[in-house]
Every structure is written in C-alpha cells, then in structure tokens.
Design an enzyme around this catalytic site. Structure first.
Site, PDB file in Angstrom:
ATOM      1  N   LYS A   1       5.552  -5.753   8.487  1.00  0.00           N
ATOM      2  CA  LYS A   1       5.263  -4.630   7.606  1.00  0.00           C
ATOM      3  C   LYS A   1       6.490  -3.733   7.566  1.00  0.00           C
ATOM      4  CE  LYS A   1       2.207  -0.656   6.956  1.00  0.00           C
ATOM      5  NZ  LYS A   1       1.004   0.048   7.441  1.00  0.00           N
TER       6      LYS A   1
ATOM      7  N   GLY B   1       0.832  -1.192   0.000  1.00  0.00           N
ATOM      8  CA  GLY B   1       0.000   0.000   0.000  1.00  0.00           C
ATOM      9  C   GLY B   1       0.864   1.237   0.000  1.00  0.00           C
TER      10      GLY B   1
ATOM     11  N   ASP C   1     -11.527   5.126   9.065  1.00  0.00           N
ATOM     12  CA  ASP C   1     -11.654   4.363   7.814  1.00  0.00           C
ATOM     13  C   ASP C   1     -12.276   2.988   8.075  1.00  0.00           C
ATOM     14  OD1 ASP C   1     -11.507   4.190   5.070  1.00  0.00           O
ATOM     15  OD2 ASP C   1      -9.440   3.486   5.030  1.00  0.00           O
TER      16      ASP C   1
END
Length: 546
Positions: A50, A30, A162
C-alpha cells in the site's frame, strides 16, 4: 490462484521499490493510498504493498502552510494505520511485514499480507435470502471471530470505528480477517495530533452507534454495536435500521428501538435475539464487551443444523477454526475448489483483478513456450513463487489439452523445486497415469512423471507408494545412447534398494541391489568407480541378512 501477474514481455517492466518489492497489478485505491499486488524478491512470496497517494496540492492555489498541514495530517494518519495494524497480533488481523519511504517518489509505503477469499459483503449480496438463508451457526462463527479480534483490538486501546461487511474478509480455511484500520482511534493518547476535527462523523451510516452518529466520543462499545448490525444483516440480508422518507440511518440509530430479529426470521433462537438487543442498546455503557459477545456466540457455532448459505463451499466456512482447531483445511469434497477467489488486500478497498473481470484469452502455443521459458528463468533465479504464478495463469487459459498438460508438468517441477511435494505430487501422478495410458509406459514424459512422483512420495514418507511409482520407472530399460534416461534408471534402482532396506525387506533389497550392480556395469562399464561402493553396500546387506 493469483491473477494478474504479467508476462515477461508485457509492456513496461514492473517497478521495484526498496530494492525488493516488485509492484505488479493495482488492486485497490482509496482516500489514503493505492494498493498493489506485489512480489517480495528477497523472501520469494506474494505481498500487498500500500502506497500513500501522491503528495501534491489539489489546486495551484492550495499551497504553503495549509497544504503542509494537510500533508502532515495525511502522513500521520497513514503511519498511524501502519502502527496500529502492526501492533495487533491476532490471526484475524492482516500481518504487516515492512514499511518505509520509496526513494523514487518520496511516498510512504507499507508491505502487508496479501489475502485471498471473499468479502462478507459479497456473501450477503450473493445469497438468496428468500430460499437459502445463512445458517445461525455460520453467522455465529463469523461474529465470534470478529468479536475475538475486537477484544484484542480494544485491549490495545484501539477502536476500529468502521466494522462493516466490506471490511470483513473470509479467507480459505474459514479465518475471518478484519480489514482497514484507516479510521481507527487510539484511546487515552494525548500526545498524538488530532487527526479528526471536533464534530466530524467517522464511520459508515448503517453500522454507526448512536454516539458515533452524534459525533460524540466513541469507545469499544461502538464496535460492539457495529458488530450487532453486521450479525443482524448476515441473518436477514439487511441491517437493523434503514432510512425512510423522513429519517436517516443516523436518526434511527439514535431514536428508534432495534427491531427484534425474530419478527423477520422466526427460526433465529431467542437467545440470539436477546444478544442482539443487548448489543444494540442505545446507552453505550450498557452494552456487552467483545469477549462477552464471543462467549455468548460459541454454543451456536457447534449447532450445525439448518441450511447453509448458498456460497458456503467448505473452503470459506467460518466454523472450521472452531470445529477443526489446528486441523488445517477440511478435505476437498470436489465442490470446495469451485469458487473463484478474489485477491484482496487489507486496506483500503478490495476489488477483483482486471484479468479476472475481463476474462483471459485462450493460450497460444507461442505464448506457452514464452511462459515456460520465463518460468524456467525465474526458477533458476530462485523466484519460485513468480514462476508458479506465471504457470498457474497459463494453465487457466489453456484450452488445448496438450498445452495444459505441458504447463501442468512445468508447474509440478517448480513445486518440486520449492519443496511443495504434496502439491507437486498432485500434478505429477495424474499426468503419469495419463501419459502411460495414452502413449505407453516407455513414454519419456510418463517416465519423468513417475520418477518425480516417486521422489515426492519418498519426501512425504510414503515408502510403499514410492516403491510402486519407482517400479514404473524400473520396468523400462533405457537405450544405451539416452544418458538422461540411464541416470534416471540407475538412480531409481538405487532408491529402491534404500527403500526396501529401510523397510527391513532385506531379501528384496539384495535382489534389486544385484540388479543395480549388473545394470551399472553394463551401462557404465566394468571399470566404473562407483561399482566399489555398490559392492560394499551389498556386502553389508548380506551380513545383516545373515
């Protein structure tokens, strides 16, 4: 099963960061970073790592102060997401294990819980709402779990900003995880740098509150509004507002009254409709708090009447944590294991592994031997999770029954070594029956399977079942030259003596004990040192028997 673990000979060896995290398969990417399926060599467990994207200018001209400012902002956002997620202790938030900087690349990384399950978006996409709608109880359980997470998040002065189906994950056991705190906002913390520009809209249009759509300041009420949109979509297949020729999502959020859900789905209870309308009110101050939403949804979870979603297989049922608190997963019905779990990471995006997308090739005998050797090496090194993963993947690819059974036997041994006796038993015992029926009770593999199955039963405290399994081994007298079989045979008799004694069946314990003494003398010799210990133990048994 976790897909995508490479074979020992598969190209370039996996890279290790921080001296312990071995990166294997990239499973997400992303704007903020890329996520890897990885393995923690120190704690022998699967993890998600990550890593912040490579820090380089987007163009040769983009250097100097502008680049440094952008870089620092990106690093601050990355670290803030880590800190926010790590600071929230809730079952519905993926756990953060570690963070640091990769010395080789200078990139920030965070180590997180590796999830299995399905995105809520996948459930919605795969459900045929015309013929098999999601039940109210199922949807209420999803929404209640999210509300519980939001209540905890809001008490940490965090707004997620979100909430949407692709950021929500149902995991085995029915626990819903709220993912991706990458755009979350900390409230009332003036010392943090401004990481979003004034007037910048953050969120996903179908789920954005009126204040969020207008790029105004947002608070916890924005997350409650988004949750209402998600619940509405779960029940009807679409969120409350859709764009048309002249009006966008955001225009409708600001100006259009929310459509009553019973106009689309009359079977939804009136109280659910009232709840949704209250959560979707335009004025943020008038919306309910997350815990009020949770309390309002609880009564509907226990009402399991009505149809279930076509994808509801009992493993990913979000009602389980409410209906079976602290009870673990529901018993398998034969259907529960039929779904194929997607390996998912907390952020930024969830995608199926490449191996699962393309379909694995059939396992060859040469590959099976190589994987067995690799699994044995890993097991010897204490890396039992990696060994199990390699064998699991081989089993999934094995079309030949004998190859598959061989892999299952190896996996059972790894599970036994790892102390996962219930899982090992589930492999050893069916193999024991299969080999016995096919080749007879004196077959070497059958004997090994019965022997390990019996030990699993002992470890699980199932004495009667352990005795029955050990009896299968004790029935076969080993050949004098087969040292392994002799060791197994005599150990079996010794364990039977202990099991009968523990069950206070002293006559049977003495009978097997006398046999142990006789067989040890015959197979080891009359001068074997261990005979004295056997004699002393039998003497105590006779005294106890009186």
């Amino acid at each position: 099963m976790v897909h995508g673990m490479p074979n020992s000979d598969a190209g370039i060896p996996a890279r290790v960061i921080a001296g312990r995290y071995r990166l294997y398969t990239p499973i997400g990417a992303g704007g903020m970073g890329e996520v890897w399926q990885a393995y923690d060599e120190r704690l022998d467990r699967r993890v998600a790592v990550k890593m912040m994207l490579a820090e380089s200018p987007v163009s040769p001209g983009f250097r100097g102060a502008a680049f440094e400012e952008t870089l620092q902002t990106r690093r601050a956002r990355f670290l803030r997401e880590v800190q926010i997620t790590a600071g929230i202790e809730h079952l519905g938030v993926p756990a953060v294990y570690d963070t640091g900087t990769d010395e080789a690349s200078g990139r920030l990384f965070v180590v997180m819980q590796l999830l299995q399950g399905r995105e809520l978006q996948t459930f919605i996409d795969e459900t045929d709402y015309e013929n098999d709608t999601v039940s109210v109880s199922w949807a209420a359980a999803i929404a209640a779990q999210i509300a519980s997470v939001l209540d905890t998040v809001h008490h940490h002065d965090v707004v997620h900003r979100d909430i949407k189906p692709s950021n929500l994950m149902i995991t085995p056991g029915g626990v819903v995880k709220v993912l991706d705190f990458g755009v979350a906002a900390l409230r009332g913390v003036g010392i943090l740098p401004r990481l979003t520009q004034v007037g910048m809209t953050v969120g996903t249009p179908p789920y954005m509150s009126p204040e969020q759509s207008l790029a105004n300041a947002v608070g916890p009420a924005a997350d409650v509004y988004a949750l209402a949109c998600v619940l509405y979509e779960l029940l009807t297949a679409k969120p409350p507002f859709s764009p048309d020729d002249n009006r966008s999502h955001m225009w409708h959020h600001v100006h259009t009254p929310p459509p009553p859900i019973r106009s689309l789905r009359p079977d939804v209870p009136v109280d659910i409709e009232k709840l949704l309308l209250a959560m979707l009110t335009k004025e943020s101050e008038q919306r309910m708090g997350a815990m009020e939403v949770y309390d309002a949804l609880l009564p509907f979870i226990h009402d399991t009447a009505g149809t279930l979603a076509a994808t509801d297989d009992g493993v990913l049922d979000p009602r389980l944590p409410f209906l079976r608190p602290f009870g673990g997963r529901a018993r398998s019905t034969g259907v529960a294991a039929s779904y194929t779990p997607t390996v998912v990471v907390p952020s930024p995006v969830a995608v199926p592994p490449a191996a699962a997308q393309s379909g694995p090739s059939a396992l060859t005998e040469k590959e099976a031997d190589a994987i067995s050797d690799r699994a044995a090496r890993l097991a010897q090194e204490g890396q039992l999770t990696q060994a199990a993963d390699a064998l699991d993947e081989a089993i999934a690819r094995a079309a030949d029954p004998e190859l598959r059974e061989g892999m299952q036997f190896n996996l059972a041994q790894v599970k036994f070594l790892a102390g996962s006796h219930r899982e090992a038993l589930a492999l050893f015992e069916p193999l024991a029956h299969e080999y016995t029926n096919r080749y007879g009770g004196d077959d070497e593999q059958a004997q090994l399977c019965w022997y390990y199955a019996a030990q699993c039963r002992m470890e699980l405290g199932e004495a009667s079942a352990a005795i029955r399994a050990f009896d299968q081994v004790a029935e076969i007298t080993p050949a004098p030259e087969d040292e392994d079989a002799i060791n197994r045979y005599l150990d079996t008799l010794a364990r039977l003596v202990s099991l009968y004694a523990a069950a206070e069946d002293l006559p049977q314990a003495l009978e097997v004990g006398d046999r142990l003494r006789s067989e040890t003398s015959r197979l080891r010799g009359s001068d074997w040192p261990g005979l004295a210990q056997i004699d002393a133990y039998l003497s105590r048994l006779r005294q106890d028997l009186g």
